[in-house]
Design a protein around this motif. Structure first.
Motif, PDB file in Angstrom:
ATOM      1  N   SER A   1       0.820  -1.214   0.000  1.00 35.31           N
ATOM      2  CA  SER A   1       0.000   0.000   0.000  1.00 35.31           C
ATOM      3  C   SER A   1       0.856   1.267   0.000  1.00 35.31           C
ATOM      4  O   SER A   1       0.693   2.143  -0.853  1.00 35.31           O
ATOM      5  CB  SER A   1      -0.940   0.008   1.216  1.00 35.31           C
ATOM      6  N   LEU A   2       1.767   1.383   0.949  1.00 31.74           N
ATOM      7  CA  LEU A   2       2.603   2.574   1.057  1.00 31.74           C
ATOM      8  C   LEU A   2       3.810   2.520   0.121  1.00 31.74           C
ATOM      9  O   LEU A   2       4.512   3.522  -0.033  1.00 31.74           O
ATOM     10  CB  LEU A   2       3.073   2.771   2.500  1.00 31.74           C
TER      11      LEU A   2
ATOM     12  N   ARG B   1       4.236  11.789   6.430  1.00 30.66           N
ATOM     13  CA  ARG B   1       3.971  11.504   5.023  1.00 30.66           C
ATOM     14  C   ARG B   1       3.003  10.327   4.890  1.00 30.66           C
ATOM     15  O   ARG B   1       2.298  10.202   3.891  1.00 30.66           O
ATOM     16  CB  ARG B   1       5.273  11.182   4.285  1.00 30.66           C
ATOM     17  N   TYR B   2       2.979   9.467   5.919  1.00 34.06           N
ATOM     18  CA  TYR B   2       2.157   8.268   5.873  1.00 34.06           C
ATOM     19  C   TYR B   2       1.246   8.214   7.097  1.00 34.06           C
ATOM     20  O   TYR B   2       1.693   8.452   8.226  1.00 34.06           O
ATOM     21  CB  TYR B   2       3.035   7.012   5.858  1.00 34.06           C
TER      22      TYR B   2
ATOM     23  N   ARG C   1       0.985  15.125  -0.987  1.00 32.46           N
ATOM     24  CA  ARG C   1       1.454  13.956  -1.712  1.00 32.46           C
ATOM     25  C   ARG C   1       1.762  12.790  -0.766  1.00 32.46           C
ATOM     26  O   ARG C   1       2.502  11.862  -1.121  1.00 32.46           O
ATOM     27  CB  ARG C   1       2.650  14.259  -2.610  1.00 32.46           C
ATOM     28  N   GLY C   2       1.167  12.822   0.412  1.00 23.92           N
ATOM     29  CA  GLY C   2       1.292  11.717   1.346  1.00 23.92           C
ATOM     30  C   GLY C   2       0.349  10.581   0.994  1.00 23.92           C
ATOM     31  O   GLY C   2      -0.354  10.618  -0.015  1.00 23.92           O
ATOM     32  N   HIS C   3       0.332   9.556   1.854  1.00 23.23           N
ATOM     33  CA  HIS C   3      -0.465   8.358   1.572  1.00 23.23           C
ATOM     34  C   HIS C   3      -1.236   7.947   2.824  1.00 23.23           C
ATOM     35  O   HIS C   3      -0.656   7.845   3.906  1.00 23.23           O
ATOM     36  CB  HIS C   3       0.447   7.212   1.121  1.00 23.23           C
TER      37      HIS C   3
ATOM     38  N   ALA D   1      -3.622   4.859   4.364  1.00 22.26           N
ATOM     39  CA  ALA D   1      -4.061   3.468   4.210  1.00 22.26           C
ATOM     40  C   ALA D   1      -4.961   3.117   5.382  1.00 22.26           C
ATOM     41  O   ALA D   1      -4.738   3.579   6.505  1.00 22.26           O
ATOM     42  CB  ALA D   1      -2.865   2.525   4.155  1.00 22.26           C
TER      43      ALA D   1
ATOM     44  N   LEU E   1      -3.224  13.602  -2.258  1.00 24.75           N
ATOM     45  CA  LEU E   1      -2.918  12.439  -1.437  1.00 24.75           C
ATOM     46  C   LEU E   1      -3.274  11.144  -2.155  1.00 24.75           C
ATOM     47  O   LEU E   1      -4.179  11.095  -2.980  1.00 24.75           O
ATOM     48  CB  LEU E   1      -3.695  12.513  -0.116  1.00 24.75           C
ATOM     49  N   SER E   2      -2.558  10.089  -1.814  1.00 33.05           N
ATOM     50  CA  SER E   2      -2.902   8.741  -2.264  1.00 33.05           C
ATOM     51  C   SER E   2      -3.684   8.054  -1.151  1.00 33.05           C
ATOM     52  O   SER E   2      -3.511   8.358   0.030  1.00 33.05           O
ATOM     53  CB  SER E   2      -1.645   7.937  -2.582  1.00 33.05           C
ATOM     54  N   PHE E   3      -4.519   7.092  -1.550  1.00 30.89           N
ATOM     55  CA  PHE E   3      -5.419   6.454  -0.593  1.00 30.89           C
ATOM     56  C   PHE E   3      -5.559   4.983  -0.969  1.00 30.89           C
ATOM     57  O   PHE E   3      -5.698   4.647  -2.147  1.00 30.89           O
ATOM     58  CB  PHE E   3      -6.790   7.147  -0.668  1.00 30.89           C
ATOM     59  N   SER E   4      -5.498   4.103   0.019  1.00 26.46           N
ATOM     60  CA  SER E   4      -5.685   2.685  -0.291  1.00 26.46           C
ATOM     61  C   SER E   4      -6.266   1.935   0.898  1.00 26.46           C
ATOM     62  O   SER E   4      -6.012   2.277   2.052  1.00 26.46           O
ATOM     63  CB  SER E   4      -4.364   2.039  -0.714  1.00 26.46           C
TER      64      SER E   4
END
Length: 334
Positions: free
Chosen positions: A138-139, A216-217, A238-240, A242, A260-263
């Motif tokens: 994920s990360l 960042r995470y 631009r962090g992530h 989860a 941001l990213s997402f999962s």
């Protein structure tokens, strides 16, 4: 063989919430192991399935963590032989570990840590796979990476949080901040190795800022719906993010301005869809087993509730439903 299952979805307090019964031995397919179950653990998924998923026919056997001895191997098995001690988290669509015997695909099975008894070993697979996949799938982190960056774990004292903290500290260079709210959970999270502990019942934004960090995470293990606005506020652009829980509503558009990213992480996805890389779970479980035997990882098990029975399994489900479990609860096999 003996097994424990349920006939109707519902409350654990119902007199027939769980039933013990006799059933036939499961069929061993070409890549399968037939395992004599010597120890199990209980996870939130056990409770969610029992409470909300009606069995299609007859009693449904659940249980998503086990350790035991290989008693038979399928015709195409490559990695194991009869007599091997193994541990695994099983598959979402097959019968579970609350039974004397279970079949499981060898590609999602690891060698049991030699230093642990069976029940204690059963406390590791599901949470270890989940935590590992969060970090490295994920990360998209690499081992040894993360210097100068930080990871916030919301809900650090549960099963996944306990092993996620350890893996992040041992395999990356991230600064780990984890949340806990009770004196006993705060001490537990510190024992797992978190660099900083903050209280998820207070302002996450204020507490993280007070540490001088901008993560960042962020990994949210429970209460995501409640904490999501704070997570979006405090995370780096631009962090992530989860998560593993099941928020009913989530304002995903809120993450756009920070790009941001997402999962979601769901550790059963590989086995459920028979992905080409599902053997990664075999490899990571072997790695976790080695780390345990080397003393690099410490046990996340806090309670052994005794031999598997309707009474002991009901107790384990009741404790899990309370939301106050620290680490993992385990049981010995029949």
């Amino acid at each position: 063989m003996k097994a424990i299952g349920y006939n109707h979805a519902g409350l654990i307090t119902a007199p027939d919430a769980l039933v013990e019964f006799e059933t036939g031995m499961p069929e061993v397919k070409p890549r399968d192991l037939l395992v004599e179950v010597m120890g199990i653990s209980v996870n939130p998924v056990d409770v969610k399935v029992r409470a909300g998923m009606e069995p299609e026919k007859g009693p449904k056997i659940i249980g998503y963590d086990a350790a035991g001895l290989v008693r038979e191997v399928g015709t195409d098995v490559k990695n194991f032989k009869v007599g091997d001690a193994v541990f695994y988290a099983g598959e979402f669509t097959r019968s579970g570990s609350n039974a004397e015997f279970q079949v499981v695909d060898e590609r999602i099975v690891g060698k049991k840590p030699k230093s642990l008894k069976y029940a204690e070993a059963a406390g590791f697979p599901l949470t270890s796979i989940t935590a590992w996949e969060i970090l490295f799938d994920s990360l998209a982190l690499k081992e040894g990476a993360g210097l100068g960056e930080s990871l916030l774990i919301v809900g650090g004292a549960g099963g996944v949080g306990s092993i996620l903290i350890q893996l992040a500290k041992k395999l990356t260079r991230l600064t780990v901040v984890a949340t806990a709210s009770r004196p006993e959970t705060i001490e537990w999270v510190k024992k797992m190795g978190a660099d900083h502990v903050i209280n998820h019942r207070e302002s996450l934004v204020d507490q993280v800022k007070a540490l001088g960090l901008t993560p960042r995470y962020v990994v949210s293990l429970n209460g995501t719906e409640q904490h999501f606005p704070a997570i979006v506020s405090l995370i780096k652009p631009r962090g992530h993010i989860a998560l593993i829980d099941d928020p009913q509503t989530l304002d995903i558009a809120a993450i756009k301005l920070k790009a941001l990213s997402f999962s979601w992480e769901f550790m059963f996805a590989r086995s459920m869809f028979q992905t080409d890389d599902m053997e990664k779970q075999h490899d990571l479980l072997n790695r976790v087993s080695e780390m345990i035997d080397q003393g690099t990882l410490i046990s996340t098990v806090t309670n052994n509730l005794g031999v598997l029975s309707i009474e002991s399994l009901k107790k384990a489900h009741t404790l899990q439903e309370s939301g106050r479990v620290i680490g993992k609860n385990v049981l010995n096999g029949f």
